[in-house]
Design a protein around this motif. Structure first.
Motif, PDB file in Angstrom:
ATOM      1  N   ALA A   6       0.837  -1.197   0.000  1.00  0.00           N
ATOM      2  CA  ALA A   6       0.000   0.000   0.000  1.00  0.00           C
ATOM      3  C   ALA A   6       0.876   1.252   0.000  1.00  0.00           C
ATOM      4  CB  ALA A   6      -0.914  -0.002   1.224  1.00  0.00           C
ATOM      5  N   GLU A   7       0.381   2.292  -0.653  1.00  0.00           N
ATOM      6  CA  GLU A   7       1.097   3.559  -0.666  1.00  0.00           C
ATOM      7  C   GLU A   7       1.043   4.169   0.729  1.00  0.00           C
ATOM      8  OE1 GLU A   7       1.007   7.850  -3.029  1.00  0.00           O
ATOM      9  OE2 GLU A   7      -0.318   6.194  -3.618  1.00  0.00           O
ATOM     10  N   PRO A   8       2.163   4.656   1.249  1.00  0.00           N
ATOM     11  CA  PRO A   8       2.146   5.233   2.596  1.00  0.00           C
ATOM     12  C   PRO A   8       1.260   6.458   2.649  1.00  0.00           C
ATOM     13  CG  PRO A   8       4.218   5.726   1.476  1.00  0.00           C
ATOM     14  CD  PRO A   8       3.486   4.725   0.635  1.00  0.00           C
ATOM     15  N   ARG A   9       0.674   6.690   3.813  1.00  0.00           N
ATOM     16  CA  ARG A   9      -0.163   7.862   4.000  1.00  0.00           C
ATOM     17  C   ARG A   9       0.662   9.123   3.757  1.00  0.00           C
ATOM     18  NH1 ARG A   9      -2.465  10.196   9.607  1.00  0.00           N
ATOM     19  NH2 ARG A   9      -3.421  12.032   8.723  1.00  0.00           N
ATOM     20  N   ASN A 196       0.372  19.456  18.614  1.00  0.00           N
ATOM     21  CA  ASN A 196      -0.644  19.876  17.663  1.00  0.00           C
ATOM     22  C   ASN A 196      -0.499  19.119  16.343  1.00  0.00           C
ATOM     23  OD1 ASN A 196      -2.849  21.596  17.905  1.00  0.00           O
ATOM     24  ND2 ASN A 196      -1.858  23.322  16.922  1.00  0.00           N
ATOM     25  N   VAL A 197       0.729  18.974  15.865  1.00  0.00           N
ATOM     26  CA  VAL A 197       0.975  18.249  14.616  1.00  0.00           C
ATOM     27  C   VAL A 197       0.491  16.811  14.743  1.00  0.00           C
ATOM     28  CG1 VAL A 197       2.737  17.354  13.057  1.00  0.00           C
ATOM     29  CG2 VAL A 197       2.905  19.691  13.907  1.00  0.00           C
ATOM     30  N   ALA A 201      -2.476  15.297  12.499  1.00  0.00           N
ATOM     31  CA  ALA A 201      -2.135  14.225  11.571  1.00  0.00           C
ATOM     32  C   ALA A 201      -2.857  12.929  11.932  1.00  0.00           C
ATOM     33  CB  ALA A 201      -0.626  14.004  11.563  1.00  0.00           C
ATOM     34  N   ALA A 202      -2.923  12.630  13.233  1.00  0.00           N
ATOM     35  CA  ALA A 202      -3.556  11.382  13.665  1.00  0.00           C
ATOM     36  C   ALA A 202      -5.055  11.406  13.404  1.00  0.00           C
ATOM     37  CB  ALA A 202      -3.278  11.144  15.146  1.00  0.00           C
ATOM     38  N   GLY A 203      -5.660  12.600  13.463  1.00  0.00           N
ATOM     39  CA  GLY A 203      -7.103  12.680  13.262  1.00  0.00           C
ATOM     40  C   GLY A 203      -7.547  12.362  11.853  1.00  0.00           C
ATOM     41  N   GLY A 204      -6.660  12.534  10.881  1.00  0.00           N
ATOM     42  CA  GLY A 204      -6.981  12.219   9.496  1.00  0.00           C
ATOM     43  C   GLY A 204      -8.005  13.137   8.867  1.00  0.00           C
TER      44      GLY A 204
END
Length: 244
Positions: A6-9, A196-197, A201-204
């Motif tokens: 799979a392509e990385p996020r 914050n980052v 980022a985790a929230g998508g």
């Protein structure tokens, strides 16, 4: 598809540039897209031309960054304009930027309002309708905060909407940005920025993360952001597909 294939996020990193600050060239080494001032709230034709050329040389995707014509207030003071006035203000400014971009051989690929124009559009219907109408007229994707009025209007109008997050800004519990007039609205602690980052980022929920080019810590913040994304295994790529 096998997970190993799979392509990385990925996520985009953008900066607001062309406003006359000294970090544009260095920031363009650290971002994948750039919202460039149209000259109304800040910047001048020569500095904007220079930033356009630097973006082209680095393969950075360029967007238009129109704002209220309020140089004294850096476009960050609210205005009471109806939807048609907002649409015309944006279209006129983007036309000015496109003339400079054409000279440099650069294509304008997206729209991101600046300052008070951006913030008012998130919750004020007349402003939001004007911004979306301008995006329709210009044929450009629109950047804005997720879950807001512009997103709803843009998607109804068939406009591509790019949800954006701000690593260097404090958020309220409802997901809105803390107004700059309030103490602590702009984060100064590297640890707070890092948290914050990771949260954004985790929230998508966002496709791009913004670095403000007018901040004294812009370069340091951009470098920290890239390091954190690398640590999370998130690739940095522009949200606008490449052109063949």
């Amino acid at each position: 598809m096998n997970a190993s294939n799979a392509e990385p996020r990925s996520i985009d990193v953008n900066a607001d540039l062309g406003e006359g600050f000294p970090h544009d060239a260095a920031l363009l080494e650290r971002v994948t897209s750039a919202s460039i001032s149209c000259g109304a709230h800040a910047g001048d034709p020569e500095s904007i031309r220079c930033t356009l050329r630097e973006a082209l040389a680095r393969g950075v995707v360029v967007g238009a960054h129109p704002g209220y014509p309020d140089r004294e207030g850096f476009g960050r003071r609210d205005r009471d304009l109806d939807a048609q006035m907002v649409e015309r203000l944006i279209c006129d400014q983007v036309a000015d930027l496109r003339r400079l971009a054409d000279e440099a051989g650069v294509e304008i690929r997206f729209l991101k309002p600046h300052g008070a124009l951006y913030n008012q559009a998130q919750s004020r219907e007349a402003t939001a309708r004007g911004v979306v109408a301008a995006a329709v007229a210009l044929g450009l994707p629109l950047l804005g905060q997720p879950g807001t009025l512009p997103e709803t209007l843009a998607r109804s109008a068939g406009v591509v909407y790019i949800p954006e997050g701000f690593p260097d800004r404090r958020y309220r519990a409802d997901g809105s940005l803390t107004p700059r007039a309030e103490p602590g609205a702009v984060l100064e602690s590297p640890d707070e920025l890092a948290a914050n980052v990771r949260r954004l980022a985790a929230g998508g929920l966002v496709q791009t993360l913004c670095i403000h080019g007018d901040e004294a810590e812009a370069l340091a913040n951009a470098s920290r952001l890239r390091a954190i994304l690398d640590d999370l295994g998130i690739a940095v790529r522009p949200f606008v597909p490449g052109r063949s």
